[in-house]
Design a protein around this motif. Structure first.
Motif, PDB file in Angstrom:
ATOM      1  N   GLN A  43      12.677  -1.481  -2.267  1.00 41.24           N
ATOM      2  CA  GLN A  43      11.244  -1.250  -2.399  1.00 41.24           C
ATOM      3  C   GLN A  43      10.661  -0.555  -1.171  1.00 41.24           C
ATOM      4  O   GLN A  43       9.454  -0.346  -1.105  1.00 41.24           O
ATOM      5  N   ALA A  44      11.509  -0.222  -0.202  1.00 43.30           N
ATOM      6  CA  ALA A  44      11.125   0.492   1.013  1.00 43.30           C
ATOM      7  C   ALA A  44      12.382   1.215   1.496  1.00 43.30           C
ATOM      8  O   ALA A  44      13.490   0.888   1.056  1.00 43.30           O
ATOM      9  N   PRO A  45      12.223   2.193   2.396  1.00 45.20           N
ATOM     10  CA  PRO A  45      13.406   2.893   2.895  1.00 45.20           C
ATOM     11  C   PRO A  45      14.483   1.951   3.451  1.00 45.20           C
ATOM     12  O   PRO A  45      15.678   2.206   3.292  1.00 45.20           O
ATOM     13  N   GLN A  46      14.062   0.887   4.092  1.00 44.46           N
ATOM     14  CA  GLN A  46      14.987  -0.161   4.512  1.00 44.46           C
ATOM     15  C   GLN A  46      14.573  -1.437   3.790  1.00 44.46           C
ATOM     16  O   GLN A  46      13.418  -1.867   3.884  1.00 44.46           O
ATOM     17  N   ALA A  89      11.027  -1.908  16.675  1.00 50.93           N
ATOM     18  CA  ALA A  89      10.121  -0.991  17.367  1.00 50.93           C
ATOM     19  C   ALA A  89       8.967  -0.529  16.484  1.00 50.93           C
ATOM     20  O   ALA A  89       7.808  -0.548  16.909  1.00 50.93           O
ATOM     21  N   ASP A  90       9.242  -0.125  15.268  1.00 51.31           N
ATOM     22  CA  ASP A  90       8.187   0.381  14.383  1.00 51.31           C
ATOM     23  C   ASP A  90       7.569  -0.701  13.510  1.00 51.31           C
ATOM     24  O   ASP A  90       6.523  -0.490  12.911  1.00 51.31           O
ATOM     25  N   GLY A  91       8.217  -1.837  13.413  1.00 54.86           N
ATOM     26  CA  GLY A  91       7.677  -2.950  12.653  1.00 54.86           C
ATOM     27  C   GLY A  91       8.391  -3.159  11.335  1.00 54.86           C
ATOM     28  O   GLY A  91       9.009  -2.248  10.782  1.00 54.86           O
ATOM     29  N   TYR A  92       8.303  -4.383  10.860  1.00 56.27           N
ATOM     30  CA  TYR A  92       8.931  -4.756   9.602  1.00 56.27           C
ATOM     31  C   TYR A  92       8.155  -5.889   8.967  1.00 56.27           C
ATOM     32  O   TYR A  92       7.309  -6.502   9.602  1.00 56.27           O
ATOM     33  N   ARG A  93       8.441  -6.146   7.709  1.00 56.77           N
ATOM     34  CA  ARG A  93       7.780  -7.218   6.971  1.00 56.77           C
ATOM     35  C   ARG A  93       8.828  -8.150   6.394  1.00 56.77           C
ATOM     36  O   ARG A  93       9.847  -7.707   5.883  1.00 56.77           O
ATOM     37  N   LEU A  94       8.533  -9.447   6.460  1.00 57.62           N
ATOM     38  CA  LEU A  94       9.358 -10.466   5.822  1.00 57.62           C
ATOM     39  C   LEU A  94       8.610 -10.966   4.604  1.00 57.62           C
ATOM     40  O   LEU A  94       7.401 -11.184   4.654  1.00 57.62           O
ATOM     41  N   LEU A  95       9.355 -11.180   3.507  1.00 61.00           N
ATOM     42  CA  LEU A  95       8.752 -11.689   2.290  1.00 61.00           C
ATOM     43  C   LEU A  95       9.707 -12.688   1.660  1.00 61.00           C
ATOM     44  O   LEU A  95      10.883 -12.382   1.456  1.00 61.00           O
ATOM     45  N   GLY A 116      10.771   0.960   7.567  1.00 62.98           N
ATOM     46  CA  GLY A 116      11.061   2.375   7.372  1.00 62.98           C
ATOM     47  C   GLY A 116       9.885   3.214   6.926  1.00 62.98           C
ATOM     48  O   GLY A 116      10.025   4.423   6.753  1.00 62.98           O
ATOM     49  N   GLN A 117       8.728   2.587   6.735  1.00 62.54           N
ATOM     50  CA  GLN A 117       7.516   3.305   6.367  1.00 62.54           C
ATOM     51  C   GLN A 117       6.336   2.365   6.589  1.00 62.54           C
ATOM     52  O   GLN A 117       6.528   1.151   6.668  1.00 62.54           O
ATOM     53  N   PRO A 118       5.097   2.896   6.674  1.00 71.24           N
ATOM     54  CA  PRO A 118       3.950   1.996   6.696  1.00 71.24           C
ATOM     55  C   PRO A 118       3.934   1.170   5.404  1.00 71.24           C
ATOM     56  O   PRO A 118       4.094   1.727   4.317  1.00 71.24           O
ATOM     57  N   LEU A 119       3.767  -0.114   5.528  1.00 67.49           N
ATOM     58  CA  LEU A 119       3.910  -1.012   4.387  1.00 67.49           C
ATOM     59  C   LEU A 119       2.589  -1.425   3.749  1.00 67.49           C
ATOM     60  O   LEU A 119       2.591  -2.177   2.775  1.00 67.49           O
ATOM     61  N   GLY A 120       1.481  -0.958   4.271  1.00 66.60           N
ATOM     62  CA  GLY A 120       0.199  -1.209   3.630  1.00 66.60           C
ATOM     63  C   GLY A 120      -0.305  -2.624   3.814  1.00 66.60           C
ATOM     64  O   GLY A 120       0.225  -3.397   4.609  1.00 66.60           O
ATOM     65  N   PRO A 121      -1.338  -2.986   3.020  1.00 64.06           N
ATOM     66  CA  PRO A 121      -1.928  -4.312   3.151  1.00 64.06           C
ATOM     67  C   PRO A 121      -0.961  -5.397   2.685  1.00 64.06           C
ATOM     68  O   PRO A 121       0.000  -5.130   1.957  1.00 64.06           O
ATOM     69  N   MET A 122      -1.238  -6.606   3.090  1.00 62.00           N
ATOM     70  CA  MET A 122      -0.353  -7.721   2.731  1.00 62.00           C
ATOM     71  C   MET A 122      -0.295  -7.945   1.238  1.00 62.00           C
ATOM     72  O   MET A 122       0.766  -8.177   0.690  1.00 62.00           O
TER      73      MET A 122
END
Length: 126
Positions: A43-46, A89-95, A116-122
């Motif tokens: 659902q994202a580049p990484q 470095a660029d940030g990541y999200r855990l779900l 791997g990309q801006p992930l937008g709002p929560m």
């Protein structure tokens, strides 16, 4: 189809089969507490999934029944995966989806790690 996270553990779920080596996965991390592998429908580049080796349905189940060592080992594994994948470095999200309303599909605790990309709002606003 979302599942009821209060049901007993089903040892025939896809992640249990991956842990037993019955289904192949592209593992990117492995230790005594967890394994991590690429999501087959990213659902994202990484997009990496981290699962504990123990038979836990959800985060709730894990936090109630897991040993201190299992919990610490799993949390450290999630961090190690993000560092190893160069996500910090660029940030990541855990779900972690828990239960039907959250959309949990596989009845084995798993954490999605996205980057791997801006992930937008929560959450998408409805």
């Amino acid at each position: 189809m979302p599942i009821d996270a209060t049901l007993p553990y089903d040892d025939q779920n896809i992640f249990a089969k991956i842990l037993r080596g019955e289904i192949p996965s592209t593992r990117v991390y492995e230790d005594e507490w967890a394994i991590a592998f690429h999501d087959i429908a990213p659902q994202a580049p990484q997009h990496i999934l981290v699962i504990p080796r123990g038979a836990y349905v959800s985060w709730d189940d894990f936090s109630a029944r897991g040993s201190d060592a299992e919990i610490a080992g799993f949390v450290r594994a999630v961090g190690a995966v993000a560092r190893q994948a160069g996500m910090v470095a660029d940030g990541y999200r855990l779900l972690a989806n828990i239960g039907q309303d959250a959309g949990q599909v596989v009845p084995h605790l798993h954490v999605h790690v996205f980057a791997g990309q801006p992930l937008g709002p929560m959450l998408a606003r409805t």
